[in-house]
Scaffold this motif. Structure first.
Motif, PDB file in Angstrom:
ATOM      1  N   VAL A 425      32.390  29.832  32.758  1.00  0.00           N
ATOM      2  CA  VAL A 425      31.028  30.194  33.161  1.00  0.00           C
ATOM      3  C   VAL A 425      30.887  29.852  34.640  1.00  0.00           C
ATOM      4  N   GLN A 427      28.026  29.161  37.969  1.00  0.00           N
ATOM      5  CA  GLN A 427      26.665  28.921  38.442  1.00  0.00           C
ATOM      6  C   GLN A 427      26.634  29.160  39.944  1.00  0.00           C
ATOM      7  N   GLU A 637      21.043  29.852  36.359  1.00  0.00           N
ATOM      8  CA  GLU A 637      21.697  29.311  35.173  1.00  0.00           C
ATOM      9  C   GLU A 637      23.176  29.697  35.170  1.00  0.00           C
ATOM     10  N   GLU A 639      26.345  31.385  33.892  1.00  0.00           N
ATOM     11  CA  GLU A 639      26.579  32.608  33.129  1.00  0.00           C
ATOM     12  C   GLU A 639      28.069  32.783  32.887  1.00  0.00           C
ATOM     13  N   GLU A 640      28.384  33.417  31.774  1.00  0.00           N
ATOM     14  CA  GLU A 640      29.784  33.623  31.425  1.00  0.00           C
ATOM     15  C   GLU A 640      30.450  34.520  32.458  1.00  0.00           C
TER      16      GLU A 640
END
Length: 642
Positions: A425, A427, A637, A639-640
């Motif tokens: 992920v 950020q 946030e 995120e993948e």
């Protein structure tokens, strides 16, 4: 163009101009002189031949004329001889075309010389026989001038080359102090302060070097002053005066960050309480109570030195806290070891049994509420107090289904690696005008129940099981897969200990840099300040390798309390600091500390990034301070990535 080239060019042009002017003048004078000699020779030879004809007594004997003409004609560069009667009739003539083989045609065309002609009256007694004309060809003059030109040009080249060598040596010696001044200026940019011990003899250069040495000394003083200001700020704001441990304010900021940040490895909170400390202070004196506090503080410091990753602090007079990552030992076993060492200490044995410790252990959940975490900690400590001396009570509230032993952890991690359960992920880190700087990648894994397990929950255990290098390899391969996707935002990779402590991991990391250099993916490589302190030489080498590959290097979780001299050697492109620390820094009585930090980062051309920004109030305050790059859940946030 460098000063050396400018001076060399000017001197060379002046030298060349003087030599060319002198050569042309000498060539012109030589030509005029030789041309005059040519005319004189022609006239003299004409007069001599005329006298010879007059004395020969021949009036129309062509054989005599031929003999006299040949005697002269064959002796030099004569193109024609003729004898003309007073009536204009040709008495005798001899001529030929002369070729000059030793002189090129371009030189003859460049230097035009007219043939020299001599003329005289030939008398036969008192009767005029005719007019004798003799033309001398300028061939030997051309040869003389051409040889003179070649000799002059040869000497010109030799002298010019020797002059350039001497000029280069002189300028190199004279301008050497300026090269040292340049190195000083570049060293200042790298925050390295060098003094020139050897002063040049040239007055102007000597004054420049002296002025530069003074400036370097002043800049060094300013840098040291700023560093001391930051260190004293950190000590006053975040350090307990008696124990030397971090205080409650610092601990709370780190606990808050541990719950916010994806990569934080802290999973357990332990609070240790010293019982009856106030009673001992009142009855036995402050020296005894300080001995108890110092004993426990020393034990905690020694534990942290031998176990990388822990954080301890003094919360109050009789309470100490520990932030622990998931490791080979449970938090309860860890606390029991501290209790045993405390009881066996000589100073504690001499006291009565009224002094004892208890501890409560609770979980640190990612994304949880700090109030709930502290409430659980208080409950656990209350339960431990009820159980009596040296009791430990553990209250785990994690909803994650995690392995419960080293064997189970190893099996689960190895299966997760082989089954490709790990994923990345990211950020984003953005500026205040919403421009992305990079996106920091974090690794996650899903357990058998489909629950997401962040890196902070499994990496400490993976490192203790010597699987950290294998997981790093997984991260590198995932980044390689992502590099096929077009994206202009660089990836920020936070390196673990294995890259700096294992040669194979470092080699694989270098292969990753080389791989990314052939794709459109840029990499921002980070290392924590703790790693920087443990492996300073390795960090310097890795930073240089990263920069040579065209990428940037940064320091994560910069600790202002530690020496900032390492910034001079590593020269990071950016540093990340907890936003709460920046907030506290400007809300304290020492706002000069923040100004010192800003001055240092600007002077070293280091981007300052505030991390763990999770509230609008914090964001607005940082903007007012001039911090223009941030990271946190409020900003973006995670995120993948794949």
């Amino acid at each position: 163009m460098t000063l050396f080239k400018q001076v060399a060019l000017i001197v060379s042009l002046v030298f060349l101009l003087i030599v060319v002017t002198s050569t042309l003048g000498d060539f012109k004078r030589s030509g005029e002189f030789l041309e005059g000699q040519l005319q004189t020779a022609a006239q003299d030879m004409t007069t001599t031949l005329g006298i010879a004809i007059s004395n020969s007594g021949a009036s129309s004997d062509k054989a005599t004329y031929e003999t006299l003409f040949n005697a002269v004609f064959d002796s030099g560069y004569y193109s024609s001889i003729e004898l003309v009667s007073p009536d204009g009739d040709l008495i005798h003539r001899k001529d030929r075309i002369i070729e000059i083989e030793e002189v090129p045609d371009w030189f003859i065309n460049l230097v035009p010389l007219w043939p020299a002609t001599g003329e005289t009256q030939v008398m036969q007694g008192w009767v005029p026989l005719g007019t004798l004309k003799l033309t001398l060809h300028p061939g030997y003059v051309y040869i003389s001038l051409y040889e003179n030109l070649k000799s002059t040009l040869s000497w010109l080249v030799i002298l010019f080359f020797c002059g350039m060598v001497i000029l280069w040596l002189l300028l190199h010696k004279i301008l050497k102090p300026l090269d040292a001044v340049k190195e000083q200026a570049e060293a200042i940019h790298k925050n390295q302060f060098k003094q020139q011990e050897s002063l040049p003899r040239t007055v102007e250069l000597r004054s420049v070097v002296v002025a530069m040495n003074r400036m370097v000394e002043k800049v060094h003083i300013i840098f040291d002053s700023q560093e001391k200001t930051l260190a004293s700020y950190q000590k006053l704001l975040y350090e307990d005066g008696q124990s030397g441990l971090p205080n409650r304010k610092y601990f709370m900021s780190q606990l808050e960050r541990a719950q916010i940040e994806e990569s934080s490895a802290y999973t357990n909170l332990s609070v240790i309480k010293i019982h009856n400390l106030e009673h001992i202070h009142d009855h036995d004196g402050y020296e005894v109570s300080e001995l108890i506090v110092d004993t426990l503080s020393s034990l905690l410091k020694n534990k942290i030195k031998t176990h990388n990753g822990e954080l301890c602090a003094r919360l109050s007079e009789d309470e100490f806290a520990l932030l622990l990552p998931t490791g080979s030992k449970s938090a309860v076993d860890y606390i029991d070891e501290i209790f045993e060492e405390f009881k066996e200490h000589n100073g504690i044995k001499e006291l009565d049994s009224s002094v004892f410790l208890t501890a409560g252990v609770s979980s640190v959940n990612k994304g949880g509420n700090i109030g709930e975490t502290l409430a659980e900690s208080d409950f656990a400590l209350t339960q431990a107090n009820a159980k009596g001396a040296y009791a430990v009570f553990e209250k785990q509230s994690s909803e994650l289904n995690l392995p419960q032993g080293k064997i189970q952890w190893r099996t689960w991690l190895e299966e997760s690696i082989s089954n490709n359960r790990f994923y990345l992920v990211a950020q984003k880190v953005v500026t205040t005008d919403n421009k992305p700087v990079h996106q920091e990648v974090f690794i996650r894994v899903k357990n058998d129940d489909g629950q997401i397990v962040p890196a902070g929950m499994f990496m400490p255990m993976a490192n203790s099981l010597e699987l950290g290098e294998a997981i790093d390899s997984v991260v590198f391969n995932l980044i390689k897969q992502y590099s096929y996707k077009p994206d202009s935002v660089p990836l920020a990779l936070n390196l673990t200990d294995s890259v700096f402590s294992h040669a194979d991991a470092l080699l694989e990391f270098n292969h990753l840099l080389e791989y990314c250099s052939h794709t459109s993916t840029s990499v921002c490589v980070e290392a924590s300040h703790a790693i920087l302190e443990r492996y300073p030489a390795m960090c310097t080498g890795v930073a240089e390798t990263v920069r040579e590959s065209g990428n940037v290097f940064g320091i994560d979780n910069l600790n202002l309390g530690l020496s900032l001299q390492t910034l001079q050697t590593v020269r990071p492109d950016y540093v990340k600091i907890n936003a709460k620390n920046l907030y506290d820094m400007t809300k304290s009585d020492m706002p000069a500390a923040f100004q010192a930090l800003m001055s240092l980062t600007k002077a070293l051309d280091i981007r300052l990034i505030a991390v763990a920004v999770d509230s609008q109030k914090m964001y607005d305050h940082l903007v007012e301070l001039g911090v223009n790059t941030m990271q946190g859940n409020l900003i973006a946030e995670a995120e993948e990535l794949l």
